[in-house]
Design an enzyme around this catalytic site. Structure first.
Site, PDB file in Angstrom:
ATOM      1  N   GLY A  13      61.358  54.499  53.476  1.00 44.55           N
ATOM      2  CA  GLY A  13      60.560  55.691  53.769  1.00 44.55           C
ATOM      3  C   GLY A  13      60.833  56.902  52.908  1.00 44.55           C
ATOM      4  O   GLY A  13      60.567  58.029  53.334  1.00 44.55           O
ATOM      5  N   SER A  14      61.308  56.705  51.680  1.00 45.85           N
ATOM      6  CA  SER A  14      61.574  57.892  50.854  1.00 45.85           C
ATOM      7  C   SER A  14      60.265  58.574  50.433  1.00 45.85           C
ATOM      8  O   SER A  14      60.224  59.803  50.301  1.00 45.85           O
ATOM      9  CB  SER A  14      62.433  57.539  49.639  1.00 45.85           C
ATOM     10  OG  SER A  14      61.711  56.759  48.721  1.00 45.85           O
ATOM     11  N   ASN A  15      59.209  57.807  50.258  1.00 47.29           N
ATOM     12  CA  ASN A  15      57.916  58.443  49.953  1.00 47.29           C
ATOM     13  C   ASN A  15      57.376  59.199  51.164  1.00 47.29           C
ATOM     14  O   ASN A  15      56.819  60.293  51.029  1.00 47.29           O
ATOM     15  CB  ASN A  15      56.906  57.396  49.476  1.00 47.29           C
ATOM     16  CG  ASN A  15      57.049  57.109  47.997  1.00 47.29           C
ATOM     17  OD1 ASN A  15      56.791  57.975  47.163  1.00 47.29           O
ATOM     18  ND2 ASN A  15      57.506  55.910  47.662  1.00 47.29           N
ATOM     19  N   MET A  91      54.595  47.119  53.618  1.00 51.29           N
ATOM     20  CA  MET A  91      54.716  45.888  52.843  1.00 51.29           C
ATOM     21  C   MET A  91      53.872  44.730  53.376  1.00 51.29           C
ATOM     22  O   MET A  91      54.196  43.572  53.170  1.00 51.29           O
ATOM     23  CB  MET A  91      56.189  45.494  52.713  1.00 51.29           C
ATOM     24  CG  MET A  91      57.029  46.550  52.012  1.00 51.29           C
ATOM     25  SD  MET A  91      56.299  47.222  50.486  1.00 51.29           S
ATOM     26  CE  MET A  91      57.042  46.135  49.289  1.00 51.29           C
ATOM     27  N   ARG A  92      52.776  45.059  54.062  1.00 48.31           N
ATOM     28  CA  ARG A  92      51.827  44.018  54.456  1.00 48.31           C
ATOM     29  C   ARG A  92      50.468  44.340  53.853  1.00 48.31           C
ATOM     30  O   ARG A  92      50.177  45.506  53.612  1.00 48.31           O
ATOM     31  CB  ARG A  92      51.702  43.938  55.982  1.00 48.31           C
ATOM     32  CG  ARG A  92      52.979  43.531  56.618  1.00 48.31           C
ATOM     33  CD  ARG A  92      52.870  43.271  58.089  1.00 48.31           C
ATOM     34  NE  ARG A  92      54.211  43.030  58.565  1.00 48.31           N
ATOM     35  CZ  ARG A  92      54.865  41.881  58.432  1.00 48.31           C
ATOM     36  NH1 ARG A  92      54.258  40.852  57.891  1.00 48.31           N
ATOM     37  NH2 ARG A  92      56.107  41.766  58.842  1.00 48.31           N
ATOM     38  N   ASN A 108      47.398  54.337  48.819  1.00 51.87           N
ATOM     39  CA  ASN A 108      48.617  53.547  48.644  1.00 51.87           C
ATOM     40  C   ASN A 108      49.327  54.028  47.385  1.00 51.87           C
ATOM     41  O   ASN A 108      48.693  54.545  46.472  1.00 51.87           O
ATOM     42  CB  ASN A 108      48.239  52.062  48.492  1.00 51.87           C
ATOM     43  CG  ASN A 108      49.461  51.178  48.329  1.00 51.87           C
ATOM     44  OD1 ASN A 108      50.469  51.342  49.029  1.00 51.87           O
ATOM     45  ND2 ASN A 108      49.402  50.244  47.389  1.00 51.87           N
ATOM     46  N   HIS A 110      51.850  52.424  44.410  1.00 47.08           N
ATOM     47  CA  HIS A 110      52.353  51.148  43.881  1.00 47.08           C
ATOM     48  C   HIS A 110      53.260  51.451  42.685  1.00 47.08           C
ATOM     49  O   HIS A 110      52.890  52.272  41.832  1.00 47.08           O
ATOM     50  CB  HIS A 110      51.169  50.269  43.461  1.00 47.08           C
ATOM     51  CG  HIS A 110      51.604  48.919  42.999  1.00 47.08           C
ATOM     52  ND1 HIS A 110      52.083  47.963  43.870  1.00 47.08           N
ATOM     53  CD2 HIS A 110      51.687  48.372  41.755  1.00 47.08           C
ATOM     54  CE1 HIS A 110      52.421  46.885  43.181  1.00 47.08           C
ATOM     55  NE2 HIS A 110      52.194  47.109  41.897  1.00 47.08           N
TER      56      HIS A 110
HETATM   57  C1  GAR Z   1      58.133  52.289  46.671  1.00 47.81           C
HETATM   58  O1  GAR Z   1      58.648  52.072  45.382  1.00 47.81           O
HETATM   59  C2  GAR Z   1      56.660  51.932  46.724  1.00 47.81           C
HETATM   60  O2  GAR Z   1      55.977  52.248  45.545  1.00 47.81           O
HETATM   61  C3  GAR Z   1      56.743  50.440  46.904  1.00 47.81           C
HETATM   62  O3  GAR Z   1      57.802  50.230  47.807  1.00 47.81           O
HETATM   63  C4  GAR Z   1      58.728  51.301  47.671  1.00 47.81           C
HETATM   64  C5  GAR Z   1      58.933  51.916  49.033  1.00 47.81           C
HETATM   65  O4  GAR Z   1      59.954  52.861  48.985  1.00 47.81           O
HETATM   66  N1  GAR Z   1      55.513  49.912  47.428  1.00 47.81           N
HETATM   67  C6  GAR Z   1      55.044  48.727  47.094  1.00 47.81           C
HETATM   68  O5  GAR Z   1      55.621  47.963  46.346  1.00 47.81           O
HETATM   69  C7  GAR Z   1      53.712  48.372  47.733  1.00 47.81           C
HETATM   70  N2  GAR Z   1      53.065  47.349  46.985  1.00 47.81           N
HETATM   71  P1  GAR Z   1      60.116  53.921  50.157  1.00 47.81           P
HETATM   72  O6  GAR Z   1      60.091  53.120  51.460  1.00 47.81           O
HETATM   73  O7  GAR Z   1      61.456  54.544  49.916  1.00 47.81           O
HETATM   74  O8  GAR Z   1      58.975  54.896  50.063  1.00 47.81           O
END
Ligand code: GAR
Length: 201
Positions: A13-15, A91-92, A108, A110
């Site tokens: 969840g850093s984003n 991630m689904r 989203n 990516h």
């Molecule tokens: C992030 O790097 C995001 O871009 C990626 O998962 C990570 C989640 O990090 N998402 C994907 O790969 C989706 N296809 P976070 O939980 O720290 O935000």
């Protein structure tokens, strides 16, 4: 007018954190109405609780089928009355019914420069391919994986000693700037989609 944002996340969840900090700092005119997660162990839940964001856990493993989970998710999303759903490390793959129910209302992020390296382990795919430049993409979600109209992209260099972790870390720094910026533009009604193209007004 203040927008209602709901975030879907599966893990760290850093984003999500970057988005709620941008809201708290007044950079995004929005209220985060919910964190929805499929994972009861997601660290994003702690972040939400600290920030006072309501949490909804739909534990994927407790549903008898993907269809049952998707239906519960659909109902939960509808209840939020959100202007925007933000996938932040969710991630689904969202089912077609959900994507079609919220057209141009789901975004989203990516960790690759789309259309290259869709799906899982995008950073590792980039390293294996041997690209010199990697990055991240914020896009609207459509029926196809990592495919909708692109809002923003940021790039980073690939360095000679990079491994998946070091590259992912460099990309993540850009993700944390790019995602709040894209959401800010959405919330200011500055994104106009024409076909595959997103114009920033
Ligand atoms: C992030 O790097 C995001 O871009 C990626 O998962 C990570 C989640 O990090 N998402 C994907 O790969 C989706 N296809 P976070 O939980 O720290 O935000």
């Amino acid at each position: 007018m203040t927008k209602r944002i709901a975030v879907l996340a599966s893990g760290r969840g850093s984003n999500f954190q970057a988005v709620i900090e941008a809201i708290a700092a007044g950079r995004i005119l929005a209220v985060c109405v919910a964190l929805i997660t499929d994972n009861p162990n997601a660290y994003a839940i702690e972040r939400a609780e600290k920030a006072g964001v309501p949490v909804l856990v739909l534990d994927y493993t407790l549903f008898p089928s993907k269809g049952a989970y998707e239906h519960a998710l659909f109902v939960a999303m509808q209840q939020q009355k959100a202007d925007l759903f933000v996938l932040a490390g969710y991630m689904r793959i969202l089912g077609t019914a959900i994507v079609q129910a919220f057209p141009q209302k789901i975004v989203n992020i990516h960790p690759a420069l789309l259309p290259s390296f869709t799906g899982l382990h995008a950073q590792q795919q980039a390293l294996q391919y041997g690209v010199r430049v990697a990055g991240c993409t914020v896009h609207f979600v459509d029926e196809n994986l990592d495919c909708g109209p692109i809002i923003l992209q940021k790039c980073v260099p690939v360095l000679k000693d990079d491994d998946e972790d070091s590259l992912a870390e460099r990309i993540l720094i850009e993700e944390h700037k790019c995602y709040p910026e894209a959401i800010r533009l959405f919330c200011e009604d500055r994104l106009k989609i024409t076909g595959r193209n997103v114009r920033i007004r």
